[in-house]
Design a protein around this motif. Structure first.
Motif, mmCIF file in Angstrom:
data_model
loop_
_atom_site.group_PDB
_atom_site.id
_atom_site.type_symbol
_atom_site.label_atom_id
_atom_site.label_comp_id
_atom_site.label_asym_id
_atom_site.label_seq_id
_atom_site.Cartn_x
_atom_site.Cartn_y
_atom_site.Cartn_z
ATOM 1 N N THR A 45 0.839 -1.206 0.000
ATOM 2 C CA THR A 45 0.000 0.000 0.000
ATOM 3 C C THR A 45 0.870 1.250 0.000
ATOM 4 O O THR A 45 0.644 2.188 -0.773
ATOM 5 C CB THR A 45 -0.927 0.022 1.238
ATOM 6 N N VAL A 53 0.898 4.234 -2.778
ATOM 7 C CA VAL A 53 0.576 5.639 -2.459
ATOM 8 C C VAL A 53 1.710 6.548 -2.928
ATOM 9 O O VAL A 53 1.485 7.613 -3.502
ATOM 10 C CB VAL A 53 0.329 5.817 -0.935
ATOM 11 N N GLN A 100 -4.971 12.069 -2.896
ATOM 12 C CA GLN A 100 -5.509 10.706 -2.807
ATOM 13 C C GLN A 100 -6.346 10.672 -1.520
ATOM 14 O O GLN A 100 -5.855 10.215 -0.485
ATOM 15 C CB GLN A 100 -4.377 9.666 -2.754
ATOM 16 N N HIS A 123 -6.369 7.968 0.888
ATOM 17 C CA HIS A 123 -5.137 7.692 1.640
ATOM 18 C C HIS A 123 -4.686 8.899 2.453
ATOM 19 O O HIS A 123 -3.504 9.031 2.761
ATOM 20 C CB HIS A 123 -4.021 7.280 0.678
ATOM 21 N N TYR A 136 -2.070 8.933 5.187
ATOM 22 C CA TYR A 136 -0.635 8.840 4.888
ATOM 23 C C TYR A 136 0.026 10.212 4.782
ATOM 24 O O TYR A 136 1.240 10.317 4.688
ATOM 25 C CB TYR A 136 -0.402 8.050 3.596
#
Ligand code: AMP
Ligand code: MG
Length: 481
Positions: free
Chosen positions: A446, A450, A458, A461, A464
């Motif tokens: 993952t 990313v 995103q 996500h 993150y």
């Protein structure tokens, strides 16, 4: 074995003292973690073939493709300022060179593939943690637009390596424009081996500076590439952490992802590496250290630059001094872009330094501070303990932008393409490593995915993007050899 890969053996064809010829040491149970499909294709390789048992056997060092001439390269280097006349690939084997779709050659090297004549006391192996780390970090750097060595694959070995604790073993496949380092030149210079120096210089020019006619031209080329590289690091809050001369490439690619880190709370004195006790390789010192390293390269090249030593010293010194202007101008290009500026003005350096000063005072996250500029003043100012101080800076910034007459949409596009939303945050890298050690590679996959699109929003996500919570923070990194 029947897997056919058209490796060339250019470095292997150099005289014996450049390398030791030997095959990787087989491992007990190779297991695939990941093949970089896109890079494989760019190198003319079939990703499915690399993922087949035969491919994995090659990536683990259990089988050498037909025609390949595997070698460990010799080099020396200054480590934390101390001279070491003999380093070399102690746990890496160059399988050979492949032609990339861009027309240039690339080295393909296995790292963690067993002992070599250069291993000294080491076991020649790599732990899973450092392998995952190099995969994540080097591919992130590539996506961020920074010249870097690449990750072609990572595999497990089914064996254990003994470090401070017992770790699962792994092998990393590194792709590089070459593995020539400042330390490769130092190796031969220290031995007064002029023939070898000349051969190496020719090899480097053919590979990296086809326009260059002389050793001085090569030196100038390396200086220009390093000035550009370090400016890009600075623009991302990247701290390499171990800028030894054996970790500085002739190609201008970032190499060695041992103790590096992307800074979160901005402060120019930041150091992450546990072994950098005196902050030699702190964020702010990186350009100066680059000059120090380039001076070592210049010294190594002196006998090739001019038979008259005084003359050689004079022109080489001048070339090294040229770094300052090249770096300043590259740094300004990077930070102008980060501020959304398309034109150059004298006062831009002051504007950029002004923001960095506010960021340092407030300890603002480096990445969020710049990405925040794209998200509007309301978002950006909230990052500061005293938002009005940011507002004052932003007034000057807006005034400067107004002179360019840039519209809001264009400005946002400029800012989002120069300031990433996603960087490999240390705690995320650590989480991916910890899960991988427990046999779960999903977080690693993952994170890699990313970081392939660091400039894209995103929303799925968004987590993150966030800096570490205090309990997650990674304050120290380890060389992890
Ligand atoms: P690095 O810290 O990766 O830049 O490595 C510095 C030097 O130590 C190089 O010559 C490496 O090949 C060597 N080295 C690092 N780790 C090992 C190891 N586990 N076994 C043998 N040599 C190693
Ligand atoms: Mg190294």
């Amino acid at each position: 074995m029947s897997l056919h890969i058209p490796f060339e053996a250019r470095y292997a064809a150099l005289p014996d003292r450049f390398h030791a010829q030997l095959a990787p040491t087989p491992v007990s149970a190779p297991g695939l973690i990941k093949v970089n499909h896109r890079l494989a294709r760019e190198l003319g390789l079939d990703p499915a073939a690399l993922e087949s048992p035969e491919g994995v056997a090659m990536l683990a060092g259990n089988a050498v493709p037909e025609g390949a001439v595997p070698i460990a390269q010799a080099y020396a280097g200054h480590q934390f300022g101390g001279w070491n006349p003999q380093l070399g690939d102690g746990r890496a084997i160059l399988l050979g060179e492949l032609r990339h779709a861009d027309g240039a050659l690339r080295d393909v090297q296995l790292k963690g593939s067993g002992p070599t004549p250069f291993s000294r006391m080491g076991d020649g192996r790599a732990g899973l943690g450092p392998v995952l780390r190099e995969y994540i970090l080097s591919e992130a750097m590539h996506a961020l637009g920074v010249p870097t060595t690449r990750a072609l694959a990572a595999v497990t070995t089914g064996e254990r390596v003994l470090r401070e604790q017992v770790l699962p073993g792994a092998v990393f496949t590194r792709v590089a424009s070459s593995h020539l380092r400042v330390g490769t030149f130092q190796f031969f210079a220290a031995r007064d081996d002029l023939d070898a120096l000349e051969t190496l210089c020719d090899f480097a020019r053919t590979r990296h500076d086809p326009e260059a006619d002389t050793a001085l031209d090569l030196l100038r080329g390396v200086i220009a590439r390093q000035a550009d590289l370090i400016a890009r690091w600075m623009g991302l809050g990247f701290i390499h952490g171990v800028m030894n001369t054996d970790n500085m490439t002739i190609s201008g690619e970032t190499i060695d992802y041992g103790p590096c880190a992307f800074m979160e709370a901005y402060h120019p004195d930041t150091v992450y590496s546990s072994i950098d006790r005196h902050g030699r390789y702190a964020y702010r010192n990186q350009p100066e250290i680059a000059v120090w390293n380039l001076a070592q390269l210049a010294t190594a090249l002196l006998p090739l630059i001019d038979a008259d030593q005084d003359r050689a010293i004079e022109v080489a010194t001048e070339a090294v001094h040229g770094f300052a202007d090249l770096y300043q101008s590259a740094w300004l290009d990077v930070f102008r872009a980060k501020l959304g500026l398309a034109t150059a003005r004298e006062e831009d350096a002051k504007l950029a330094h002004g923001l960095l000063r506010l960021m340092a005072e407030a300890g603002v996250d480096f990445t969020l501070a710049f990405r925040g500029l794209a998200e509007g003043q309301e978002v950006a100012r909230k990052l500061y303990a005293q938002p009005e101080i940011f507002d004052a800076w932003a007034r000057d910034w807006r005034a400067r932008l107004a002179e360019e007459g840039v519209d809001a949409e264009t400005l946002t596009a400029r800012l989002t393409s120069a300031n990433p939303a996603f960087i490999p945050r240390n705690h995320r890298v650590e989480q991916a490593i910890q899960a991988g050690m427990a046999g779960d590679f999903a977080p690693f996959h993952t994170l890699v995915a990313v970081l392939e699109r660091p400039f894209d929003d995103q929303p799925e996500h968004a987590a993150y993007m966030a800096p570490a919570r205090p309990e997650e923070a990674v304050r120290e990194t380890f060389c992890g050899t």
